[in-house]
Design a protein around this motif. Structure first.
Motif, short mmCIF file in Angstrom:
data_model
loop_
_atom_site.label_atom_id
_atom_site.label_comp_id
_atom_site.label_asym_id
_atom_site.label_seq_id
_atom_site.Cartn_x
_atom_site.Cartn_y
_atom_site.Cartn_z
N ASN A 1 26.83 -30.36 14.89
CA ASN A 1 27.09 -29.43 13.79
C ASN A 1 25.87 -28.58 13.47
O ASN A 1 25.99 -27.50 12.89
CB ASN A 1 27.52 -30.19 12.53
N ILE A 2 24.69 -29.10 13.80
CA ILE A 2 23.44 -28.37 13.61
C ILE A 2 22.59 -28.52 14.86
O ILE A 2 22.78 -29.46 15.65
CB ILE A 2 22.64 -28.88 12.37
N ASP A 3 21.67 -27.58 15.05
CA ASP A 3 20.77 -27.63 16.21
C ASP A 3 19.45 -28.32 15.90
O ASP A 3 18.73 -28.73 16.82
CB ASP A 3 20.49 -26.21 16.69
N GLY A 4 19.15 -28.43 14.62
CA GLY A 4 17.89 -29.05 14.23
C GLY A 4 17.75 -29.02 12.73
O GLY A 4 18.62 -28.55 12.00
N PHE A 5 16.62 -29.56 12.25
CA PHE A 5 16.38 -29.58 10.81
C PHE A 5 14.89 -29.73 10.53
O PHE A 5 14.12 -30.18 11.38
CB PHE A 5 17.15 -30.72 10.13
N LEU A 6 14.51 -29.31 9.33
CA LEU A 6 13.20 -29.68 8.80
C LEU A 6 13.49 -30.66 7.68
O LEU A 6 14.11 -30.29 6.67
CB LEU A 6 12.41 -28.47 8.29
#
Length: 453
Positions: A253-258
């Protein structure tokens, strides 16, 4: 032959109480923490009494020479019960108005001092019965604190500023008497992006941060913009509660995060992501989360508030010592706290960690616990709120910073506890090599090529 697993390499070999006098390691650590706190309080009281009795340094030296190897407490015992004075000091100048308290927290390592103060006895030392309540997301923490379901809370450091200014809620004066952690975040990408280490290749990605009013959001936006990526047009940034981030990464659902470091490390542990960079590589020494209470609570319960602040600052000092980090990881790992494998938390707290790309890295300052709420931190946060259009028009940078980030209060309590606070409430620093002068916030906002302001 079994393959080398850099994560399991960190596994703990032993558990339980080392001295044999306690039922668990957490109970053992709590007793040790209480003894350590008592020693600090006693030392601070002896120093204060000695200075009051002998104002001149030459008089104090003569007195200490006269008593030889005896302790100050022993020498003054016939005239003054220092034990009673120490107890009074530890409990504050007045009676605690409210002993039974609820403090909300999000299950991340950023909340370490607030969480560990429960199992390790720092609240009890101050005469408080605190229930630390694990909470699903930041909006819930905010609303429950505003609605007085929580007496105080673990909040992202920009949140009390936003609440005080009426951003995302009605304006209610909130305060930050202590920063919970410094550094302690990381940019994590899905394994399919392991060859996209240049942010210029991230156009079209879906990235997550914990909350709109967060250091994570501002640092990610800063990092992207410095690499020529407009965070509002070239990528999608969405808010996802930290406990849900790894699942969203796994589900594509997402490619990455901080996100907070334990979330980043859990992605590595589960084999679904790798650590691109630590947030300290963007700004070494940045604030992350805070211990927060409403001004109404502070005004109505000044002695309770003071006791809470002593407990948090005391826990922060304990957590800052490297030799305590593994013990703390065990104490905050259970389901009612972080619900995480101790090995994941150890890698965050000790700074020796697997990055998900086959490397073992060491950075003892990956996360630190310096509680001092510099007013210049608040000014920087306000510049980013202005930069990205969260606030419009003129901003009273210095006035808001002084009202919300209570540096003077923190300095006073730190001195009372025998700790050494910074000499000034403000300081300059650099973010990605760009100097920040808190005395010139508008010039700083105007200097950015990519902005909404």
């Amino acid at each position: 032959m079994a393959s080398f697993d850099p994560v399991r390499r960190f596994s703990r070999l032993f558990s339980g109480c080392s001295c044999g006098r306690h039922r668990s390691a957490a109970e053992h650590d709590g007793a040790a923490a209480a003894r350590d706190a008592e020693a600090r309080y006693a030392g601070a009281v002896e120093k204060t009494v000695l200075q009051a009795l002998f104002p001149q340094a030459v008089q104090r030296r003569a007195f200490l020479k006269a008593i030889g190897g005896s302790s100050v407490a022993a020498a003054l015992a016939p005239f003054l019960n220092l034990g009673a004075v120490t107890d009074a000091f530890a409990q504050g100048a007045g009676a605690i108005e409210k002993k039974d308290l609820k403090i909300g927290f999000i299950p991340i390592t950023c909340a370490t001092p607030i969480i560990m103060a429960h199992p390790l006895g720092f609240y009890t030392k101050q005469g408080l019965n605190v229930d630390v309540v694990k909470t699903a997301g930041w909006a819930v923490v905010r609303d429950k604190t505003i609605n007085k379901e929580y007496d105080a809370a673990h909040m992202l450091s920009p949140m009390p500023i936003a609440i005080s200014m009426g951003l995302g809620s009605n304006p209610i004066p909130f305060s930050v008497p202590a920063i919970e952690n410094v550094n302690g975040q990381a940019i994590t990408l899905a394994m399919k992006h392991k060859d996209k280490r240049n942010p210029k290749d991230w156009k079209g990605m879906k990235l997550a941060v914990p909350f709109d009013y967060s250091m994570h959001n501002y640092l990610l936006r800063y990092y992207l913009a410095e690499n020529g990526i407009d965070p509002d047009t070239d990528v999608q940034i969405r808010s996802v509660p930290p406990p849900e981030m790894v699942a969203n990464l796994r589900a594509d659902n997402i490619d990455g995060f901080l996100a907070p470091d334990n979330v980043a490390q859990r992605a590595v542990y589960d084999g679904v992501g790798f650590i691109h960079i630590l947030s300290k590589e963007i700004w070494d020494g940045h604030p992350c989360c805070s211990f927060t209470a409403s001004q109404e609570f502070v005004t109505a319960n000044p002695n309770t508030y003071a006791a809470l602040l002593r407990a948090i600052i005391d826990a922060s000092a304990y957590a800052q010592k490297p030799e305590n980090r593994k013990e703390i990881a065990d104490a905050i790992a259970p389901a009612n706290y972080l619900n995480a494998p101790p090995i994941v938390l150890e890698q965050v707290l000790t700074g020796t960690y697997a990055d998900g790309l086959g490397n073992i890295k060491k950075d003892p300052d990956r996360i630190s616990f310096d509680p001092f709420p510099y007013e210049s931190f608040a000014v920087w946060i306000l510049t980013q709120m202005k930069r990205w259009g969260q606030v419009k028009g003129e901003v009273d940078y210095q006035g808001i910073a002084k009202k919300v980030f209570l540096a003077t209060e923190a300095s006073k309590v730190m001195k009372e506890m025998g700790l050494t606070p910074p000499a000034s409430a403000t300081k300059t620093f650099s973010v990605m090599g760009k100097p920040f002068d808190p005395a010139k916030p508008e010039d700083y906002v105007a200097s950015f090529a990519i902005k909404r302001a």
